[in-house]
Structure formats: C-alpha cells, structure tokens
Design a protein around this motif. Structure first.
Motif, PDB file in Angstrom:
ATOM      1  N   MET A   1       0.824  -1.204   0.000  1.00 15.20           N
ATOM      2  CA  MET A   1       0.000   0.000   0.000  1.00 15.20           C
ATOM      3  C   MET A   1       0.861   1.258   0.000  1.00 15.20           C
ATOM      4  O   MET A   1       0.473   2.289  -0.544  1.00 15.20           O
ATOM      5  CB  MET A   1      -0.903  -0.015   1.238  1.00 15.20           C
ATOM      6  CG  MET A   1      -2.002   1.013   1.215  1.00 15.20           C
ATOM      7  SD  MET A   1      -3.286   0.596   0.026  1.00 15.20           S
ATOM      8  CE  MET A   1      -3.893   2.213  -0.392  1.00 15.20           C
ATOM      9  N   ALA A   2       2.057   1.162   0.602  1.00 13.25           N
ATOM     10  CA  ALA A   2       2.947   2.334   0.623  1.00 13.25           C
ATOM     11  C   ALA A   2       3.435   2.693  -0.769  1.00 13.25           C
ATOM     12  O   ALA A   2       3.779   3.842  -1.035  1.00 13.25           O
ATOM     13  CB  ALA A   2       4.128   2.085   1.556  1.00 13.25           C
ATOM     14  N   GLY A   3       3.490   1.716  -1.664  1.00  9.68           N
ATOM     15  CA  GLY A   3       3.850   2.001  -3.052  1.00  9.68           C
ATOM     16  C   GLY A   3       5.333   1.865  -3.337  1.00  9.68           C
ATOM     17  O   GLY A   3       6.149   2.597  -2.790  1.00  9.68           O
ATOM     18  N   ARG A   4       5.662   0.913  -4.221  1.00  7.11           N
ATOM     19  CA  ARG A   4       7.050   0.751  -4.680  1.00  7.11           C
ATOM     20  C   ARG A   4       7.127   0.916  -6.194  1.00  7.11           C
ATOM     21  O   ARG A   4       8.135   0.568  -6.806  1.00  7.11           O
ATOM     22  CB  ARG A   4       7.597  -0.620  -4.290  1.00  7.11           C
ATOM     23  CG  ARG A   4       7.412  -0.985  -2.831  1.00  7.11           C
ATOM     24  CD  ARG A   4       8.256  -0.185  -1.872  1.00  7.11           C
ATOM     25  NE  ARG A   4       7.931  -0.567  -0.508  1.00  7.11           N
ATOM     26  CZ  ARG A   4       7.794   0.265   0.505  1.00  7.11           C
ATOM     27  NH1 ARG A   4       7.958   1.563   0.319  1.00  7.11           N
ATOM     28  NH2 ARG A   4       7.497  -0.167   1.704  1.00  7.11           N
ATOM     29  N   GLY A   5       6.071   1.431  -6.794  1.00  6.89           N
ATOM     30  CA  GLY A   5       6.084   1.643  -8.235  1.00  6.89           C
ATOM     31  C   GLY A   5       7.196   2.597  -8.638  1.00  6.89           C
ATOM     32  O   GLY A   5       7.299   3.700  -8.112  1.00  6.89           O
ATOM     33  N   GLY A   6       8.053   2.158  -9.569  1.00  2.00           N
ATOM     34  CA  GLY A   6       9.161   2.990 -10.024  1.00  2.00           C
ATOM     35  C   GLY A   6      10.392   2.931  -9.144  1.00  2.00           C
ATOM     36  O   GLY A   6      11.363   3.654  -9.390  1.00  2.00           O
ATOM     37  N   VAL A   7      10.365   2.059  -8.125  1.00  2.00           N
ATOM     38  CA  VAL A   7      11.522   1.932  -7.226  1.00  2.00           C
ATOM     39  C   VAL A   7      12.402   0.775  -7.692  1.00  2.00           C
ATOM     40  O   VAL A   7      11.929  -0.341  -7.882  1.00  2.00           O
ATOM     41  CB  VAL A   7      11.073   1.695  -5.765  1.00  2.00           C
ATOM     42  CG1 VAL A   7      12.282   1.432  -4.868  1.00  2.00           C
ATOM     43  CG2 VAL A   7      10.280   2.884  -5.251  1.00  2.00           C
TER      44      VAL A   7
END
Length: 223
Positions: A1-7
C-alpha cells in the motif's frame, strides 16, 4: 500500500503518471498530522524505512474525482509500513494500529468523515508456512480491533487480495484464500497485475490500475 512503483535498487525514478497528478482537492495528512496537497510518493515521511514510490492512493483519489467531480475534498491518510506482518497490526498493543487510529482521528479534526479504509497487506505473511496458517485468525482479530477502536463499524473496508508473495506459492494461496473468503469486506483482486523485477511489488502502471479498481469498488459502497 505504501507504493514501490518505479523503485529500483532503493531509488525512485520520480515518474508520476497522469492518473496520479496533484489536485488541489486531494490532500494528505502528513507525518506531522498537518494537511498538505497530496503528491507522489504519498507515503513519503510515513513509511520511513523503505524507499517509497507510486502506490494506489493518488490514482484512487483522482479516479474518485474523475467519476464524481462534485465529490468534494478528499483527505488521504497514509498509514502503511512496508514489510510488516499481520501480527504487527493485530496484537493488543500494536503501535502500528494505534498510529493508524490516531492519524485517522487527527484527520477527522479537519472536518468530514471517514469514507473508506483501503488495505493492501500480507506479503510478509507468505514467507513461511507457519505465518500463512496464522494469518486467518490474526486478520480477523485485526479487523475486530480496528473497527472497535475506530468506533465506526460501518466504514467500508476495501482490501486487496495479494498479487504476489515471498515464499511458496502454497503459502501465498493460504493468505489469498483467507482474503477472498472474508465477509463484510470488499475485495479487489490484484492477481494478474504486473509485478516488477523484484518479483514482489507492483509496477507503476499496475499501481495505477489498482487505484482505479479500488475507486470502482468504493462506488459500489455508495450505489
């Protein structure tokens, strides 16, 4: 939910899709419990032990306003902490759940009401067979304590069924079976969405898709 998109390799590429752009009607409760215009990464300053990128939150809020331009101001209250097990949220003295309750109550001081809880968690509980078997009972305990402590049992709870796991596929299936079988919650299934090179976290495009799926699910609660 915290988001790792693009990491990748602990670095965020800073790419923000148009579906996640800023809007003066979308605010967030920051780490100091102050309101500010929301932007990616939504969990910056909240999930401090990992690199945050694009998650589903901004895409969700933008989709809400796209579908209903008269919806009003949306306050997002990011509370996710990556890599945490359900027991870290369900225990009687859980600091994570307490912080979630506290931040929700702080947001209410600015007016309005809680319209939904978005929940995407469980990959940690797929690491071992024991954790996957413990998940069902602890998840029920978490939900009971959360609604009890928030004092708003009617709040729609929108959960995401996992797209990926960290151990055996059987352990992932154990967790997913619990999620899909849960009653009195709305389930959005992430299975089939694109997972990144780490084999665990959703890509930026998948996070956007998930956010829009959550928005669709939200409108089911008010139709």
């Amino acid at each position: 939910m915290a988001g790792r998109g693009g990491v990748d390799e602990k670095e965020w590429d800073e790419y923000v899709p148009i579906e996640c752009t800023r809007d003066r009607r979308i605010l967030r409760l920051n780490e100091y419990s102050k309101l500010e215009e929301a932007k990616e990464p939504l969990h910056s300053g909240i999930d401090v032990n990992k690199t945050c990128g694009v998650g589903p939150g901004m895409a969700f809020a933008n989709a809400i306003l796209e579908k209903d331009p008269n919806f009003g101001v949306i306050i997002l209250v990011p509370c996710a902490v990556g890599g945490t097990s359900i027991t870290a949220w369900s225990s009687s003295n859980s600091s994570l759940r307490s912080q979630m309750i506290e931040r929700s109550n702080e947001a209410l001081k600015y007016g309005g009401k809680i319209r939904a809880i978005l929940w995407y968690q469980g990959e940690k509980d797929t690491e071992t067979e024991a954790a996957s078997h413990l998940f069902p009972s602890e998840y029920h305990i978490f939900l009971h304590r959360l609604h009890q402590e928030l004092k708003y049992p009617e709040i729609p709870f929108l959960q995401v069924a996992l797209a990926s796991g960290q151990g055996s596929v059987n352990w992932l299936d154990n967790v997913r079976e619990t999620q899909i079988a849960m009653e009195n919650v709305i389930t959005v299934d992430a299975m089939g969405l694109e997972v990144g090179a780490d084999g665990l976290h959703l890509t930026t495009n998948a996070q956007v898709r998930l956010g829009r799926m959550l928005a669709d699910a939200f409108f089911q609660t008010i139709s």
